[in-house]
Design a protein around this motif. Structure first.
Motif, mmCIF file in Angstrom:
data_model
loop_
_atom_site.group_PDB
_atom_site.id
_atom_site.type_symbol
_atom_site.label_atom_id
_atom_site.label_comp_id
_atom_site.label_asym_id
_atom_site.label_seq_id
_atom_site.Cartn_x
_atom_site.Cartn_y
_atom_site.Cartn_z
ATOM 1 N N ALA A 1 0.827 -1.209 0.000
ATOM 2 C CA ALA A 1 0.000 0.000 0.000
ATOM 3 C C ALA A 1 0.863 1.263 0.000
ATOM 4 N N LYS A 2 2.021 1.173 0.634
ATOM 5 C CA LYS A 2 2.901 2.341 0.728
ATOM 6 C C LYS A 2 4.063 2.280 -0.256
ATOM 7 N N ASN A 3 4.159 1.199 -0.997
ATOM 8 C CA ASN A 3 5.278 1.001 -1.931
ATOM 9 C C ASN A 3 6.623 1.131 -1.237
ATOM 10 N N THR A 4 6.731 0.449 -0.130
ATOM 11 C CA THR A 4 7.993 0.454 0.600
ATOM 12 C C THR A 4 8.499 -0.970 0.793
ATOM 13 N N VAL A 5 9.793 -1.086 0.921
ATOM 14 C CA VAL A 5 10.427 -2.362 1.229
ATOM 15 C C VAL A 5 11.486 -2.101 2.287
ATOM 16 N N SER A 6 11.599 -3.046 3.215
ATOM 17 C CA SER A 6 12.555 -2.903 4.300
ATOM 18 C C SER A 6 13.424 -4.144 4.397
ATOM 19 N N LEU A 7 14.588 -3.961 4.961
ATOM 20 C CA LEU A 7 15.511 -5.070 5.181
ATOM 21 C C LEU A 7 16.014 -4.978 6.613
ATOM 22 N N GLN A 8 15.571 -5.917 7.433
ATOM 23 C CA GLN A 8 16.054 -5.990 8.808
ATOM 24 C C GLN A 8 17.291 -6.863 8.827
ATOM 25 N N MET A 9 18.387 -6.287 9.261
ATOM 26 C CA MET A 9 19.660 -6.997 9.237
ATOM 27 C C MET A 9 20.129 -7.208 10.670
ATOM 28 N N ASN A 10 20.199 -8.458 11.069
ATOM 29 C CA ASN A 10 20.654 -8.817 12.413
ATOM 30 C C ASN A 10 21.959 -9.600 12.328
ATOM 31 N N SER A 11 22.627 -9.697 13.459
ATOM 32 C CA SER A 11 23.881 -10.458 13.532
ATOM 33 C C SER A 11 24.830 -10.074 12.405
ATOM 34 N N LEU A 12 25.017 -8.797 12.230
ATOM 35 C CA LEU A 12 25.833 -8.309 11.115
ATOM 36 C C LEU A 12 27.283 -8.739 11.259
ATOM 37 N N LYS A 13 27.872 -9.040 10.121
ATOM 38 C CA LYS A 13 29.255 -9.490 10.055
ATOM 39 C C LYS A 13 30.089 -8.471 9.279
ATOM 40 N N LEU A 14 31.393 -8.566 9.468
ATOM 41 C CA LEU A 14 32.285 -7.647 8.747
ATOM 42 C C LEU A 14 32.051 -7.735 7.242
ATOM 43 N N GLU A 15 31.789 -8.934 6.758
ATOM 44 C CA GLU A 15 31.616 -9.133 5.322
ATOM 45 C C GLU A 15 30.299 -8.597 4.790
ATOM 46 N N ASP A 16 29.455 -8.095 5.644
ATOM 47 C CA ASP A 16 28.216 -7.450 5.193
ATOM 48 C C ASP A 16 28.463 -5.998 4.802
ATOM 49 N N THR A 17 29.657 -5.504 5.048
ATOM 50 C CA THR A 17 29.991 -4.130 4.682
ATOM 51 C C THR A 17 29.895 -3.950 3.173
ATOM 52 N N ALA A 18 29.086 -2.982 2.763
ATOM 53 C CA ALA A 18 28.858 -2.736 1.329
ATOM 54 C C ALA A 18 27.936 -1.541 1.173
ATOM 55 N N VAL A 19 27.796 -1.114 -0.069
ATOM 56 C CA VAL A 19 26.732 -0.177 -0.404
ATOM 57 C C VAL A 19 25.516 -1.010 -0.770
ATOM 58 N N TYR A 20 24.410 -0.721 -0.146
ATOM 59 C CA TYR A 20 23.174 -1.464 -0.377
ATOM 60 C C TYR A 20 22.245 -0.642 -1.270
ATOM 61 N N TYR A 21 21.758 -1.317 -2.309
ATOM 62 C CA TYR A 21 20.913 -0.653 -3.291
ATOM 63 C C TYR A 21 19.520 -1.258 -3.278
ATOM 64 N N CYS A 22 18.542 -0.398 -3.303
ATOM 65 C CA CYS A 22 17.156 -0.824 -3.447
ATOM 66 C C CYS A 22 16.836 -0.969 -4.942
ATOM 67 N N ASN A 23 16.045 -1.967 -5.262
ATOM 68 C CA ASN A 23 15.660 -2.209 -6.655
ATOM 69 C C ASN A 23 14.167 -2.468 -6.733
ATOM 70 N N ALA A 24 13.555 -1.989 -7.804
ATOM 71 C CA ALA A 24 12.142 -2.261 -8.031
ATOM 72 C C ALA A 24 11.923 -2.603 -9.494
ATOM 73 N N ILE A 25 11.115 -3.611 -9.742
ATOM 74 C CA ILE A 25 10.672 -3.947 -11.098
ATOM 75 C C ILE A 25 9.214 -3.542 -11.188
ATOM 76 N N PHE A 26 8.914 -2.642 -12.096
ATOM 77 C CA PHE A 26 7.596 -2.021 -12.091
ATOM 78 C C PHE A 26 7.009 -1.945 -13.490
ATOM 79 N N MET A 27 5.712 -1.685 -13.514
ATOM 80 C CA MET A 27 4.993 -1.477 -14.768
ATOM 81 C C MET A 27 4.249 -0.153 -14.677
#
Length: 121
Positions: free
Chosen positions: A74-100
């Motif tokens: 309804a709000k066109n939102t997406v979330s990512l809950q990240m727990n137990s983060l590790k050093l290797e999770d370090t990155a730039v995170y990009y949101c993506n949408a496939i739409f019409m």
């Protein structure tokens, strides 16, 4: 066109948690799949997790059991809950949408500007 705005990145210690959010705006008939990808320095962009409009999810093996993707259609939102983060999770995170843009249009994809997640020891 669809515009994606991400928020929630930052610096966290290993073992900690962060929550990323992405909001889509613009002229859209339907957003099919939304998701998160990440790119670490010197590496290719990789899938983290995606979710369809029906709620089906897929995630990388490296984040299973630690990251949870959710979506509010309804709000066109997406979330990512990240727990137990590790050093290797370090990155730039990009949101993506496939739409019409209409019932008959060809699906297109759109990327956010990226948000930095840094996990420290």
């Amino acid at each position: 066109q669809v515009h994606l705005v991400e928020s929630g990145g930052g610096l966290v210690q290993a073992g900690g948690s962060l929550r990323l959010s992405c909001a889509a705006s613009g002229s859209v008939f339907r957003i099919n799949t939304m998701g998160w990808y990440r790119q670490a320095p010197g590496k290719q962009r990789e899938l983290v997790a995606v979710i369809t409009s029906g709620g089906t999810t897929n995630s990388a093996d490296s984040v299973k059991g630690r990251f949870t993707i959710s979506r509010d259609n309804a709000k066109n939102t997406v979330s990512l809950q990240m727990n137990s983060l590790k050093l290797e999770d370090t990155a730039v995170y990009y949101c993506n949408a496939i739409f019409m843009t209409s019932f008959y249009s060809t699906p297109k994809d759109c990327w956010g500007q990226g948000t930095q997640v840094t996990v420290s020891s």
